[in-house]
Design a protein around this motif. Structure first.
Motif, PDB file in Angstrom:
ATOM      1  N   VAL A   1      -4.130  -7.010  -2.834  1.00  0.00           N
ATOM      2  CA  VAL A   1      -3.527  -6.325  -1.689  1.00  0.00           C
ATOM      3  C   VAL A   1      -2.010  -6.492  -1.685  1.00  0.00           C
ATOM      4  O   VAL A   1      -1.272  -5.524  -1.492  1.00  0.00           O
ATOM      5  CB  VAL A   1      -4.137  -6.822  -0.355  1.00  0.00           C
ATOM      6  CG1 VAL A   1      -3.353  -6.293   0.840  1.00  0.00           C
ATOM      7  CG2 VAL A   1      -5.590  -6.413  -0.252  1.00  0.00           C
ATOM      8  N   ARG A   2      -1.538  -7.694  -1.907  1.00  0.00           N
ATOM      9  CA  ARG A   2      -0.087  -7.957  -1.885  1.00  0.00           C
ATOM     10  C   ARG A   2       0.626  -7.093  -2.936  1.00  0.00           C
ATOM     11  O   ARG A   2       1.687  -6.541  -2.690  1.00  0.00           O
ATOM     12  CB  ARG A   2       0.184  -9.445  -2.113  1.00  0.00           C
ATOM     13  CG  ARG A   2       1.628  -9.828  -2.418  1.00  0.00           C
ATOM     14  CD  ARG A   2       2.665  -9.372  -1.432  1.00  0.00           C
ATOM     15  NE  ARG A   2       2.600 -10.066  -0.183  1.00  0.00           N
ATOM     16  CZ  ARG A   2       3.264  -9.687   0.908  1.00  0.00           C
ATOM     17  NH1 ARG A   2       4.035  -8.636   0.883  1.00  0.00           N
ATOM     18  NH2 ARG A   2       3.158 -10.351   2.025  1.00  0.00           N
TER      19      ARG A   2
ATOM     20  N   PRO B   1       1.033  -5.672   3.940  1.00  0.00           N
ATOM     21  CA  PRO B   1      -0.340  -5.984   3.515  1.00  0.00           C
ATOM     22  C   PRO B   1      -1.380  -5.562   4.557  1.00  0.00           C
ATOM     23  O   PRO B   1      -2.465  -5.113   4.206  1.00  0.00           O
ATOM     24  CB  PRO B   1      -0.324  -7.502   3.318  1.00  0.00           C
ATOM     25  CG  PRO B   1       1.101  -7.815   2.985  1.00  0.00           C
ATOM     26  CD  PRO B   1       1.910  -6.848   3.819  1.00  0.00           C
ATOM     27  N   ALA B   2      -1.042  -5.657   5.851  1.00  0.00           N
ATOM     28  CA  ALA B   2      -1.985  -5.256   6.890  1.00  0.00           C
ATOM     29  C   ALA B   2      -2.269  -3.756   6.820  1.00  0.00           C
ATOM     30  O   ALA B   2      -3.423  -3.327   6.966  1.00  0.00           O
ATOM     31  CB  ALA B   2      -1.438  -5.621   8.270  1.00  0.00           C
ATOM     32  N   THR B   3      -1.244  -2.966   6.572  1.00  0.00           N
ATOM     33  CA  THR B   3      -1.426  -1.518   6.453  1.00  0.00           C
ATOM     34  C   THR B   3      -2.271  -1.192   5.234  1.00  0.00           C
ATOM     35  O   THR B   3      -3.182  -0.374   5.296  1.00  0.00           O
ATOM     36  CB  THR B   3      -0.061  -0.808   6.373  1.00  0.00           C
ATOM     37  OG1 THR B   3       0.655  -1.051   7.592  1.00  0.00           O
ATOM     38  CG2 THR B   3      -0.219   0.684   6.179  1.00  0.00           C
TER      39      THR B   3
ATOM     40  N   THR C   1      -4.460  -3.137   3.762  1.00  0.00           N
ATOM     41  CA  THR C   1      -5.830  -3.574   4.031  1.00  0.00           C
ATOM     42  C   THR C   1      -6.574  -2.536   4.860  1.00  0.00           C
ATOM     43  O   THR C   1      -7.738  -2.215   4.583  1.00  0.00           O
ATOM     44  CB  THR C   1      -5.831  -4.942   4.745  1.00  0.00           C
ATOM     45  OG1 THR C   1      -5.236  -5.908   3.871  1.00  0.00           O
ATOM     46  CG2 THR C   1      -7.232  -5.383   5.111  1.00  0.00           C
ATOM     47  N   SER C   2      -5.904  -1.976   5.864  1.00  0.00           N
ATOM     48  CA  SER C   2      -6.525  -0.944   6.696  1.00  0.00           C
ATOM     49  C   SER C   2      -6.860   0.303   5.875  1.00  0.00           C
ATOM     50  O   SER C   2      -7.941   0.881   6.014  1.00  0.00           O
ATOM     51  CB  SER C   2      -5.581  -0.582   7.847  1.00  0.00           C
ATOM     52  OG  SER C   2      -6.099   0.476   8.592  1.00  0.00           O
TER      53      SER C   2
ATOM     54  N   LEU D   1      -7.380   0.368   2.625  1.00  0.00           N
ATOM     55  CA  LEU D   1      -8.472  -0.012   1.719  1.00  0.00           C
ATOM     56  C   LEU D   1      -9.820  -0.025   2.442  1.00  0.00           C
ATOM     57  O   LEU D   1     -10.834   0.388   1.867  1.00  0.00           O
ATOM     58  CB  LEU D   1      -8.195  -1.378   1.089  1.00  0.00           C
ATOM     59  CG  LEU D   1      -7.025  -1.433   0.111  1.00  0.00           C
ATOM     60  CD1 LEU D   1      -6.779  -2.877  -0.331  1.00  0.00           C
ATOM     61  CD2 LEU D   1      -7.251  -0.525  -1.077  1.00  0.00           C
ATOM     62  N   ASP D   2      -9.818  -0.475   3.692  1.00  0.00           N
ATOM     63  CA  ASP D   2     -11.064  -0.468   4.470  1.00  0.00           C
ATOM     64  C   ASP D   2     -11.619   0.952   4.563  1.00  0.00           C
ATOM     65  O   ASP D   2     -12.820   1.176   4.368  1.00  0.00           O
ATOM     66  CB  ASP D   2     -10.834  -1.020   5.876  1.00  0.00           C
ATOM     67  CG  ASP D   2     -10.585  -2.528   5.905  1.00  0.00           C
ATOM     68  OD1 ASP D   2     -10.876  -3.203   4.886  1.00  0.00           O
ATOM     69  OD2 ASP D   2     -10.071  -3.015   6.935  1.00  0.00           O
TER      70      ASP D   2
ATOM     71  N   GLU E   1     -12.897   2.139   1.188  1.00  0.00           N
ATOM     72  CA  GLU E   1     -14.150   1.468   0.835  1.00  0.00           C
ATOM     73  C   GLU E   1     -15.322   2.105   1.592  1.00  0.00           C
ATOM     74  O   GLU E   1     -16.392   2.318   1.025  1.00  0.00           O
ATOM     75  CB  GLU E   1     -14.054  -0.028   1.141  1.00  0.00           C
ATOM     76  CG  GLU E   1     -15.211  -0.830   0.576  1.00  0.00           C
ATOM     77  CD  GLU E   1     -14.973  -2.331   0.672  1.00  0.00           C
ATOM     78  OE1 GLU E   1     -15.421  -3.043  -0.244  1.00  0.00           O
ATOM     79  OE2 GLU E   1     -14.340  -2.792   1.647  1.00  0.00           O
TER      80      GLU E   1
ATOM     81  N   ARG F   1     -14.070  -3.843  -3.971  1.00  0.00           N
ATOM     82  CA  ARG F   1     -13.306  -5.100  -4.025  1.00  0.00           C
ATOM     83  C   ARG F   1     -14.175  -6.136  -4.708  1.00  0.00           C
ATOM     84  O   ARG F   1     -15.366  -6.248  -4.408  1.00  0.00           O
ATOM     85  CB  ARG F   1     -12.937  -5.559  -2.617  1.00  0.00           C
ATOM     86  CG  ARG F   1     -12.042  -4.583  -1.888  1.00  0.00           C
ATOM     87  CD  ARG F   1     -11.838  -5.024  -0.462  1.00  0.00           C
ATOM     88  NE  ARG F   1     -10.990  -4.079   0.242  1.00  0.00           N
ATOM     89  CZ  ARG F   1     -10.890  -3.999   1.553  1.00  0.00           C
ATOM     90  NH1 ARG F   1     -11.577  -4.805   2.319  1.00  0.00           N
ATOM     91  NH2 ARG F   1     -10.110  -3.121   2.118  1.00  0.00           N
TER      92      ARG F   1
ATOM     93  N   VAL G   1      -8.927  -5.004  -6.441  1.00  0.00           N
ATOM     94  CA  VAL G   1      -9.374  -3.696  -5.959  1.00  0.00           C
ATOM     95  C   VAL G   1      -9.490  -2.752  -7.147  1.00  0.00           C
ATOM     96  O   VAL G   1      -8.576  -2.668  -7.975  1.00  0.00           O
ATOM     97  CB  VAL G   1      -8.382  -3.128  -4.923  1.00  0.00           C
ATOM     98  CG1 VAL G   1      -8.866  -1.796  -4.384  1.00  0.00           C
ATOM     99  CG2 VAL G   1      -8.144  -4.120  -3.792  1.00  0.00           C
TER     100      VAL G   1
END
Length: 157
Positions: free
Chosen positions: A50-51, A61-63, A65-66, A68-69, A72, A79, A91
């Motif tokens: 993610v980083r 990273p929060a954006t 992750t969102s 990627l959610d 997915e 993942r 990923v």
């Protein structure tokens, strides 16, 4: 027509072009611009963390992750935890993700970047300076922004 009206019309055209491209991308590929950019990064850096994806795309990273959610949930990425270090999660694109990416339209910023790179150095500097000045005039100098041309929010929904 006043010069400021001409400038506002040009700005509106830029905003409209970004909006139309975003809607076309959503209709044809079912993706937002940021989702497409993340998928393209994953295809280049298979197994990226993610980083790393956040750094490459100038996003938090929060954006990422969102995003990627959502990818997915659509079955476009997977993942996998590292067998050497369980804290690391890589990923990858799924087969469905690879197929969708192969037929997805080109992100608007790639076309823009190619055209911008063809300009002479002084023209590039002049455009950058003018746009930075414009951002200041619109009190936008402190807004967080990434180089992803998309009018849809990057914020988690």
């Amino acid at each position: 027509m006043h010069k400021h009206d001409e400038l506002l019309i040009a700005l509106r055209k830029v905003i409209r072009a970004i909006d139309l491209h975003s809607k076309q991308l959503e209709r044809t590929a079912g993706l937002t611009g940021p989702q497409l950019m993340i998928m393209r990064s994953i295809s280049r850096f298979d197994g990226a963390m993610v980083r790393e994806l956040a750094d490459v795309n100038n996003l938090s990273p929060a954006t990422v992750t969102s995003i990627l959610d959502r990818l997915e949930i659509k079955g476009l990425i997977s993942r996998e935890r590292s067998s050497q270090d369980r804290r690391r999660v890589g990923v990858m694109l799924t087969e469905a993700g690879k197929a969708l990416l192969a037929k997805a339209p080109q992100p608007l910023q790639e076309h823009f970047t190619r055209c911008f790179d063809e300009l002479k150095d002084w023209e590039q500097s002049q455009l950058v300076s003018a746009m930075q000045r414009l951002a200041d005039m619109m009190n936008a100098q402190d807004l967080d922004a990434s180089p992803i041309l998309d009018v849809q929010g990057l914020n988690p929904d």
